[in-house]
Design a protein around this motif. Structure first.
Motif, PDB file in Angstrom:
ATOM      1  N   GLU A  95      24.267  32.645  13.310  1.00  0.00           N
ATOM      2  CA  GLU A  95      24.527  32.157  11.960  1.00  0.00           C
ATOM      3  C   GLU A  95      25.280  33.210  11.137  1.00  0.00           C
ATOM      4  O   GLU A  95      25.338  34.376  11.510  1.00  0.00           O
ATOM      5  CB  GLU A  95      23.197  31.817  11.254  1.00  0.00           C
ATOM      6  N   GLU A  96      25.816  32.795  10.002  1.00  0.00           N
ATOM      7  CA  GLU A  96      26.512  33.728   9.119  1.00  0.00           C
ATOM      8  C   GLU A  96      25.537  34.612   8.349  1.00  0.00           C
ATOM      9  O   GLU A  96      25.889  35.717   7.946  1.00  0.00           O
ATOM     10  CB  GLU A  96      27.414  32.966   8.145  1.00  0.00           C
ATOM     11  N   THR A  97      24.331  34.125   8.130  1.00  0.00           N
ATOM     12  CA  THR A  97      23.296  34.913   7.447  1.00  0.00           C
ATOM     13  C   THR A  97      22.082  35.017   8.371  1.00  0.00           C
ATOM     14  O   THR A  97      21.894  34.183   9.257  1.00  0.00           O
ATOM     15  CB  THR A  97      22.857  34.260   6.119  1.00  0.00           C
ATOM     16  N   LEU A  99      19.013  34.365   7.808  1.00  0.00           N
ATOM     17  CA  LEU A  99      17.866  33.619   7.282  1.00  0.00           C
ATOM     18  C   LEU A  99      16.897  33.162   8.367  1.00  0.00           C
ATOM     19  O   LEU A  99      15.679  33.286   8.222  1.00  0.00           O
ATOM     20  CB  LEU A  99      18.344  32.416   6.461  1.00  0.00           C
ATOM     21  N   TYR A 116      25.856  45.408  -1.680  1.00  0.00           N
ATOM     22  CA  TYR A 116      25.106  44.196  -2.030  1.00  0.00           C
ATOM     23  C   TYR A 116      24.189  44.480  -3.212  1.00  0.00           C
ATOM     24  O   TYR A 116      23.858  45.626  -3.496  1.00  0.00           O
ATOM     25  CB  TYR A 116      24.225  43.730  -0.852  1.00  0.00           C
ATOM     26  N   GLU A 119      20.478  40.132  -6.030  1.00  0.00           N
ATOM     27  CA  GLU A 119      20.919  38.812  -6.486  1.00  0.00           C
ATOM     28  C   GLU A 119      21.995  38.206  -5.590  1.00  0.00           C
ATOM     29  O   GLU A 119      22.085  36.988  -5.470  1.00  0.00           O
ATOM     30  CB  GLU A 119      21.457  38.891  -7.927  1.00  0.00           C
ATOM     31  N   SER A 120      22.800  39.038  -4.939  1.00  0.00           N
ATOM     32  CA  SER A 120      23.893  38.512  -4.117  1.00  0.00           C
ATOM     33  C   SER A 120      23.479  38.205  -2.678  1.00  0.00           C
ATOM     34  O   SER A 120      24.249  37.612  -1.923  1.00  0.00           O
ATOM     35  CB  SER A 120      25.079  39.484  -4.113  1.00  0.00           C
ATOM     36  N   LEU A 121      22.274  38.577  -2.282  1.00  0.00           N
ATOM     37  CA  LEU A 121      21.824  38.327  -0.914  1.00  0.00           C
ATOM     38  C   LEU A 121      21.294  36.908  -0.764  1.00  0.00           C
ATOM     39  O   LEU A 121      20.348  36.530  -1.456  1.00  0.00           O
ATOM     40  CB  LEU A 121      20.694  39.291  -0.538  1.00  0.00           C
ATOM     41  N   PRO A 122      21.844  36.126   0.162  1.00  0.00           N
ATOM     42  CA  PRO A 122      21.341  34.763   0.369  1.00  0.00           C
ATOM     43  C   PRO A 122      19.889  34.745   0.840  1.00  0.00           C
ATOM     44  O   PRO A 122      19.170  33.784   0.635  1.00  0.00           O
ATOM     45  CB  PRO A 122      22.261  34.175   1.442  1.00  0.00           C
ATOM     46  N   GLU A 123      19.438  35.843   1.446  1.00  0.00           N
ATOM     47  CA  GLU A 123      18.081  35.894   1.983  1.00  0.00           C
ATOM     48  C   GLU A 123      17.025  36.359   0.984  1.00  0.00           C
ATOM     49  O   GLU A 123      15.826  36.318   1.269  1.00  0.00           O
ATOM     50  CB  GLU A 123      18.033  36.767   3.247  1.00  0.00           C
ATOM     51  N   SER A 124      17.450  36.794  -0.190  1.00  0.00           N
ATOM     52  CA  SER A 124      16.513  37.335  -1.188  1.00  0.00           C
ATOM     53  C   SER A 124      15.372  36.395  -1.517  1.00  0.00           C
ATOM     54  O   SER A 124      14.204  36.801  -1.537  1.00  0.00           O
ATOM     55  CB  SER A 124      17.240  37.690  -2.489  1.00  0.00           C
ATOM     56  N   LYS A 125      15.689  35.135  -1.784  1.00  0.00           N
ATOM     57  CA  LYS A 125      14.662  34.170  -2.188  1.00  0.00           C
ATOM     58  C   LYS A 125      13.562  34.078  -1.129  1.00  0.00           C
ATOM     59  O   LYS A 125      12.369  34.152  -1.444  1.00  0.00           O
ATOM     60  CB  LYS A 125      15.295  32.805  -2.446  1.00  0.00           C
TER      61      LYS A 125
END
Length: 157
Positions: A95-97, A99, A116, A119-125
């Protein structure tokens, strides 16, 4: 050690958790390994007992960086990364991330470079939802794969 499938990864994580080891995770392309990468990985390892590194597959790098990358194929990148002292486990992902990997590993600490923000990390949440921590490490000034590639291209003009 190179982890090649999800079942092996799940067994590894169970064993690490049983032994109360603090798991650190980071990820990246690691296309042309250089001083910046090695220092980054060494700093990441200091946050815990075990450093697991997710490495992007060739196809995911092409999606992220364009068709001229990666320069080094996945098998070679894995072997070199696995030889770095601070790295305990290397796991390739498509995958691209990362997750999907993070949802299986649920690392105590997720480390990314200073290019990074949380806030800019797709995996933060995901990481914050299960109670993990995110650490941003300052990059080694002047060392990036893009800089290395550009230097090589300049020398060959």
């Amino acid at each position: 050690m190179i982890i090649t499938n999800k079942e092996l990864l799940i067994n590894l994580i169970e064993e690490l958790r049983k032994n109360n080891l603090k798991i650190v995770f980071t990820n990246g392309c690691f296309d042309i390994l250089h001083k910046g990468h090695v220092k980054y990985l060494s700093e990441a390892k200091k946050f815990g007992d075990v450093l697991i590194v997710g490495i992007n597959s060739d196809s995911s790098i092409k999606k992220i960086k364009g068709n001229k990358r990666p320069i080094i194929p996945l098998e070679s990148r894995i072997e070199v990364l696995d030889a770095v002292n601070s790295v305990d486990f290397v796991i390739p992902f498509e995958e691209e991330t990362p997750l999907e990997l993070i949802s299986v590993i649920k690392p105590d600490i997720h480390v990314k470079g200073g290019d990074y923000t949380i806030e800019s990390l797709p995996e933060s949440k995901l990481i914050l939802e299960y109670g993990g921590e995110i650490k941003i490490i300052t990059l080694v000034n002047g060392f990036s794969t893009t800089n290395v590639v550009n230097s090589i291209l300049e020398m060959n003009k």
